[in-house]
Write an enzyme that holds these catalytic residues in place. Sequence first.
Site, PDB file in Angstrom:
ATOM      1  N   ASP A 230       1.686   4.177   2.738  1.00 45.73           N
ATOM      2  CA  ASP A 230       0.668   4.961   2.020  1.00 45.73           C
ATOM      3  C   ASP A 230       1.298   6.022   1.110  1.00 45.73           C
ATOM      4  O   ASP A 230       1.364   5.834  -0.097  1.00 45.73           O
ATOM      5  CB  ASP A 230      -0.324   5.591   3.001  1.00 45.73           C
ATOM      6  CG  ASP A 230      -1.713   5.841   2.418  1.00 45.73           C
ATOM      7  OD1 ASP A 230      -1.936   5.460   1.261  1.00 45.73           O
ATOM      8  OD2 ASP A 230      -2.560   6.394   3.138  1.00 45.73           O
ATOM      9  N   ASP A 231       1.703   7.144   1.676  1.00 40.67           N
ATOM     10  CA  ASP A 231       2.253   8.268   0.887  1.00 40.67           C
ATOM     11  C   ASP A 231       3.510   8.790   1.573  1.00 40.67           C
ATOM     12  O   ASP A 231       3.513   9.910   2.112  1.00 40.67           O
ATOM     13  CB  ASP A 231       1.217   9.395   0.811  1.00 40.67           C
ATOM     14  CG  ASP A 231      -0.035   8.968   0.079  1.00 40.67           C
ATOM     15  OD1 ASP A 231       0.026   8.812  -1.147  1.00 40.67           O
ATOM     16  OD2 ASP A 231      -1.070   8.768   0.745  1.00 40.67           O
TER      17      ASP A 231
ATOM     18  N   HIS B 262       0.862  -1.187   0.000  1.00 36.68           N
ATOM     19  CA  HIS B 262       0.000   0.000   0.000  1.00 36.68           C
ATOM     20  C   HIS B 262       0.897   1.235   0.000  1.00 36.68           C
ATOM     21  O   HIS B 262       1.287   1.752   1.052  1.00 36.68           O
ATOM     22  CB  HIS B 262      -0.910  -0.013   1.226  1.00 36.68           C
ATOM     23  CG  HIS B 262      -1.942   1.091   1.229  1.00 36.68           C
ATOM     24  ND1 HIS B 262      -3.143   0.979   1.889  1.00 36.68           N
ATOM     25  CD2 HIS B 262      -1.947   2.320   0.657  1.00 36.68           C
ATOM     26  CE1 HIS B 262      -3.840   2.089   1.733  1.00 36.68           C
ATOM     27  NE2 HIS B 262      -3.127   2.933   0.980  1.00 36.68           N
TER      28      HIS B 262
ATOM     29  N   GLU C  55     -11.158   3.799   5.519  1.00 37.92           N
ATOM     30  CA  GLU C  55     -10.242   4.817   6.052  1.00 37.92           C
ATOM     31  C   GLU C  55     -11.079   5.838   6.810  1.00 37.92           C
ATOM     32  O   GLU C  55     -10.679   6.285   7.878  1.00 37.92           O
ATOM     33  CB  GLU C  55      -9.456   5.461   4.903  1.00 37.92           C
ATOM     34  CG  GLU C  55      -8.306   6.360   5.339  1.00 37.92           C
ATOM     35  CD  GLU C  55      -7.528   6.927   4.154  1.00 37.92           C
ATOM     36  OE1 GLU C  55      -8.006   6.811   3.002  1.00 37.92           O
ATOM     37  OE2 GLU C  55      -6.431   7.499   4.375  1.00 37.92           O
TER      38      GLU C  55
ATOM     39  N   HIS D   6       1.337   4.728  -2.685  1.00 36.66           N
ATOM     40  CA  HIS D   6       0.971   5.441  -3.922  1.00 36.66           C
ATOM     41  C   HIS D   6       2.236   6.032  -4.522  1.00 36.66           C
ATOM     42  O   HIS D   6       2.912   6.823  -3.850  1.00 36.66           O
ATOM     43  CB  HIS D   6      -0.020   6.561  -3.614  1.00 36.66           C
ATOM     44  CG  HIS D   6      -1.281   6.059  -2.981  1.00 36.66           C
ATOM     45  ND1 HIS D   6      -2.435   5.841  -3.701  1.00 36.66           N
ATOM     46  CD2 HIS D   6      -1.563   5.700  -1.704  1.00 36.66           C
ATOM     47  CE1 HIS D   6      -3.379   5.382  -2.892  1.00 36.66           C
ATOM     48  NE2 HIS D   6      -2.874   5.285  -1.672  1.00 36.66           N
TER      49      HIS D   6
ATOM     50  N   HIS E  33      -9.272   0.651  -1.663  1.00 40.98           N
ATOM     51  CA  HIS E  33      -9.232   1.414  -0.413  1.00 40.98           C
ATOM     52  C   HIS E  33     -10.642   1.434   0.177  1.00 40.98           C
ATOM     53  O   HIS E  33     -11.603   1.776  -0.529  1.00 40.98           O
ATOM     54  CB  HIS E  33      -8.858   2.870  -0.670  1.00 40.98           C
ATOM     55  CG  HIS E  33      -7.400   3.120  -0.878  1.00 40.98           C
ATOM     56  ND1 HIS E  33      -6.667   2.499  -1.849  1.00 40.98           N
ATOM     57  CD2 HIS E  33      -6.543   3.954  -0.232  1.00 40.98           C
ATOM     58  CE1 HIS E  33      -5.422   2.940  -1.788  1.00 40.98           C
ATOM     59  NE2 HIS E  33      -5.313   3.824  -0.825  1.00 40.98           N
TER      60      HIS E  33
HETATM   61  N1  ADE Z   1      -4.578   8.540  -2.365  1.00 44.24           N
HETATM   62  C1  ADE Z   1      -3.378   8.750  -1.840  1.00 44.24           C
HETATM   63  N2  ADE Z   1      -3.401   8.545  -0.523  1.00 44.24           N
HETATM   64  C2  ADE Z   1      -4.658   8.182  -0.207  1.00 44.24           C
HETATM   65  C3  ADE Z   1      -5.297   7.827   0.977  1.00 44.24           C
HETATM   66  N3  ADE Z   1      -4.651   7.819   2.148  1.00 44.24           N
HETATM   67  N4  ADE Z   1      -6.603   7.534   0.926  1.00 44.24           N
HETATM   68  C4  ADE Z   1      -7.255   7.569  -0.224  1.00 44.24           C
HETATM   69  N5  ADE Z   1      -6.693   7.885  -1.377  1.00 44.24           N
HETATM   70  C5  ADE Z   1      -5.397   8.185  -1.379  1.00 44.24           C
HETATM   71 ZN    ZN Z   2      -3.688   4.707   0.137  1.00 42.03          ZN
END
Ligand code: ADE
Ligand code: ZN
Length: 353
Positions: free
Chosen positions: A284-285, A18, A205, A20, A202
């Site tokens: 995640d990011d 997970h 969240e 991006h 996803h």
């Molecule tokens: N795109 C990038 N990060 C995300 C996240 N945490 N939740 C949903 N979409 C995303």
């Molecule tokens: Zn994500």
Amino acid sequence: MSLTLREAVEQLPKVELHCHVEGTMRPATVVELAARNGIALPTTDVTELYRYGSLDEFLSIFWLVQSTLGSRDDWARLAYESVVDGAAHGRVYAETFFTPARHLAAGQRLGDIVAGLADGLAAAEAETGARALLIADQDRAYGPAAGRNLVEQLGELRRAGAPGIERVIGVGLDSTELGVDPASFAEAYALAGRAGFRLTGHQGENSPPSAIATVVDVLGAERIDHGLSLVDDPELVRRFAAERIPLTVCPNSNIRIANAFATLAEHPYARMRAAGLLATLNTDDPALTDLDLGYEYGSVAAAFGYSFDDMVAVALDGVEASWLDDDGKAGLRGTITAAAADLGPRIMADDRT
Ligand code: ADE
Ligand code: ZN
């Protein structure tokens, strides 16, 4: 030389399911690509740029970062840097999201995006030995028709044997959850499944457990990305545990992006693991949140008092949850267990809880 637990989990070979690719963009790369492609940034001090108080606020920054990607070469650079930066923290294998909705809407060609990503991944693999494959995510904000169109285009690229398309092994769904019924993406998922793509999405969240069940039961997803709200439904937890349906959990992201908790100690990750869920660990990011996978493992271990062996089990669960074939999984398990056998005994007695 002896190691702290933090150092040992940093060096442990790890899997990430997970992440991006756009969320791995180095701040300096954001600034450079924005200048080259004529994208106005509210500030070039990227520490100022990355400020948000909710998932939807974060997403507006994510979309700005995405918009700096203008050409095949830009995508290649992003993919290259993402693997190099992950490998620096022990990431040896990744299944990485890209979400091209806004680029396709702006006239970029999916074939160029995929080819660019594949070029960058291959270059970084040759340099680091770390591997990465791709998951094409639909963007909820662009709606089901755009999702279906993405899947149709992926199928066309496959049939044409387009450069790099063999790296795209799955289809997912991301972006805002508020006010979107995941079932509205059923057609795109059905099409993707028939075309042989693996399926994830996803959910949970900031949406309830019923939405997570929809993604599995209506969309046919094999994994759930985040799945945070699952713990609110004990029956669903039991089912996910029994069926070994993987969750790609991102605890630090849930603090920094979703603002769901103030501290890791409040995060349900430990409850998820204790309930027998196949709850993997991911960033995640990472560049947008100043995270890396070594920190993710180290901070989670510290927050919940996990031992090195516990963290090796998390890494091995990442292999189980991956979409590698049996040989690929066996190879990766071997890499992780061999490294763990070397690192474990070197951890300082105090830290070997
Ligand atoms: N795109 C990038 N990060 C995300 C996240 N945490 N939740 C949903 N979409 C995303
Ligand atoms: Zn994500």
